[in-house]
Design an enzyme around this catalytic site. Structure first.
Site, PDB file in Angstrom:
ATOM      1  N   HIS A  71       0.745  -1.220  -0.019  1.00 23.58           N
ATOM      2  CA  HIS A  71      -0.113   0.076  -0.023  1.00 23.58           C
ATOM      3  C   HIS A  71       0.741   1.171   0.013  1.00 23.58           C
ATOM      4  O   HIS A  71       0.823   2.032  -0.759  1.00 23.58           O
ATOM      5  CB  HIS A  71      -0.988   0.022   1.231  1.00 23.58           C
ATOM      6  N   HIS A  72       1.830   1.471   0.997  1.00 23.32           N
ATOM      7  CA  HIS A  72       2.903   2.398   0.920  1.00 23.32           C
ATOM      8  C   HIS A  72       4.109   1.905   1.570  1.00 23.32           C
ATOM      9  O   HIS A  72       4.058   0.944   2.561  1.00 23.32           O
ATOM     10  CB  HIS A  72       2.226   3.800   1.253  1.00 23.32           C
ATOM     11  N   GLN A 146       9.476   1.108   6.814  1.00 18.86           N
ATOM     12  CA  GLN A 146       8.145   0.590   7.107  1.00 18.86           C
ATOM     13  C   GLN A 146       7.299   0.501   5.834  1.00 18.86           C
ATOM     14  O   GLN A 146       7.205   0.986   5.023  1.00 18.86           O
ATOM     15  CB  GLN A 146       7.460   1.798   8.106  1.00 18.86           C
ATOM     16  N   HIS A 148       3.205  -0.791   4.596  1.00 19.07           N
ATOM     17  CA  HIS A 148       1.990  -0.978   5.000  1.00 19.07           C
ATOM     18  C   HIS A 148       1.533  -1.872   3.972  1.00 19.07           C
ATOM     19  O   HIS A 148       1.601  -1.777   2.763  1.00 19.07           O
ATOM     20  CB  HIS A 148       0.924   0.299   4.976  1.00 19.07           C
ATOM     21  N   HIS A 215       0.026  12.732  -0.316  1.00 14.19           N
ATOM     22  CA  HIS A 215      -0.475  11.604   0.166  1.00 14.19           C
ATOM     23  C   HIS A 215      -2.026  11.507   1.075  1.00 14.19           C
ATOM     24  O   HIS A 215      -1.899  12.351   2.013  1.00 14.19           O
ATOM     25  CB  HIS A 215       0.579  10.524   1.234  1.00 14.19           C
ATOM     26  N   HIS A 217      -5.593   8.854   1.430  1.00 16.02           N
ATOM     27  CA  HIS A 217      -6.266   7.660   0.765  1.00 16.02           C
ATOM     28  C   HIS A 217      -7.439   7.872  -0.130  1.00 16.02           C
ATOM     29  O   HIS A 217      -7.229   8.719  -0.987  1.00 16.02           O
ATOM     30  CB  HIS A 217      -6.832   6.750   2.189  1.00 16.02           C
ATOM     31  N   MET A 292      -5.785  10.141   5.618  1.00 17.01           N
ATOM     32  CA  MET A 292      -4.554  10.952   5.827  1.00 17.01           C
ATOM     33  C   MET A 292      -4.493  12.174   5.053  1.00 17.01           C
ATOM     34  O   MET A 292      -4.852  12.142   3.731  1.00 17.01           O
ATOM     35  CB  MET A 292      -3.266   9.907   5.673  1.00 17.01           C
TER      36      MET A 292
END
Length: 341
Positions: A71-72, A146, A148, A215, A217, A292
């Site tokens: 997703h990111h 990180q 997602h 960014h 959603h 977000m």
């Protein structure tokens, strides 16, 4: 750079490319160690320690990921990582008690974002003589990836997505930094809502913006960012740094206005969110059905170190708006900030 695995170290030494006519650079693969997302909305982090007695300068990023899987992803620079485990659960809302993974933030100390990716964004190369300093002489002693994953993986599937860091040991004359503008808040149903943030440069440093990234959603329609400078007569002059539909590839794009941003200037961002097809409030959060509002700025300084300020976060709607009296803003470009035209 040091790594958890010998493969990383060997890769860093052997894979050489030429970024410019004169700069010797290397690739360092920062990848997930074959993780298994066993539920929806999984967040995994994996660390690498930078060799402590050397300075390195990251000058580019090559994604090794696709939006079908990821997703990111975000690369954090940390003074200390959340843990030194090979990987861990770093979701802000991790609540699955059945998970055997340790739960921790990406960074335990000194957190700052240096790169972010989504929606099949292309590689990023910084301008000549610009680099993110890590290792000796920097507060960044660890890099943490990180990722997602919005979907649960099938049994016997695993993932090693990530990116290649393009770096050099040659000192760069312009040190790079990232400033993240974002909001909290909640979006009411059946509405078009502005999520806005604002902060002032309170450090006596001059920054030169070079790239921006948006960014959100699924509700995001337009994300715009500005620098705001007040003249002697009290009029605010808004300079557009970047504006984009966040549903396009969420890569870093060239900044619109490369003029310097100085002590006392303000930075502002707005996300226009369309929830006309939703019947419930949408809150800010990490899940794909949350929202977000983020506007990233990559910049460099010609002297000294990047800003100590890494984040500019507001409460968001229904509490924080540019027009709030205490923000003391004027000449707000409402139409320009909310429309792509």
């Amino acid at each position: 750079m040091g790594g958890r695995h010998t493969l990383h170290i060997v890769g860093a030494v052997l894979i050489l490319i030429q970024a410019t006519c004169c700069l010797q650079v290397k690739k360092f693969p920062l990848l997930m160690p074959n993780v298994y997302p066993d539920r929806e909305e999984s967040y995994f982090c994996t660390p690498v320690r930078v060799v402590p007695d050397k300075s390195f300068y990251i000058v580019g990023f090559e994604p090794v990921a696709t939006m079908d899987v990821v997703h990111h992803m975000i690369v954090f620079g940390c003074s200390k990582p959340g843990t030194t485990d090979p990987f861990w659960d770093c979701g802000e809302m991790a609540s699955d008690s059945s998970s055997t993974l340790r739960k921790a933030n990406p960074c335990a100390e000194g957190s700052n974002v240096i790169y972010a990716w989504a929606l099949n964004a292309k590689p990023l190369q910084l301008p000549e003589n610009v680099g993110f300093q890590v290792g000796e002489g920097s507060k960044i002693q660890y890099l943490v990836l990180q990722i997602h994953y919005s979907k649960k993986f099938k049994e016997n599937e695993s993932d090693n997505s990530g990116l290649n860091l393009i770096y050099t040991e040659e000192p760069q004359s312009k040190l790079a930094g990232v400033l993240l503008l974002g909001t909290g808040g909640a979006i009411p149903p059946r509405s078009v809502t502005h999520m806005e943030t604002l902060c002032q440069i309170r450090e006596k440093k001059t920054i030169y913006p070079i790239a921006y990234r948006t960014h959100t959603h699924s509700l995001g329609q337009v994300v715009s960012g500005y620098s705001v400078r007040r003249d002697k007569s009290g009029v605010d002059h808004w300079s557009l740094l970047g504006k984009r539909n966040p549903n396009t590839p969420q890569m870093f794009y060239p900044i619109f206005n490369k003029g310097p941003i100085r002590y006392g200037d303000r930075l502002a961002a707005r996300c226009t969110m369309d929830s006309t097809n939703r019947t419930d409030y949408t809150i800010v959060g990490p899940k794909h059905d949350n929202e977000m509002c983020n506007f990233y700025i990559i910049y460099y300084v010609e002297e000294g170190t990047p800003l100590d300020m890494k984040y500019c976060i507001s409460e968001g709607p229904p509490y924080f708006y540019w027009r709030n009296e205490e923000n003391d803003l004027n000449n707000i470009p409402d139409d320009e900030a909310s429309n792509l035209i």
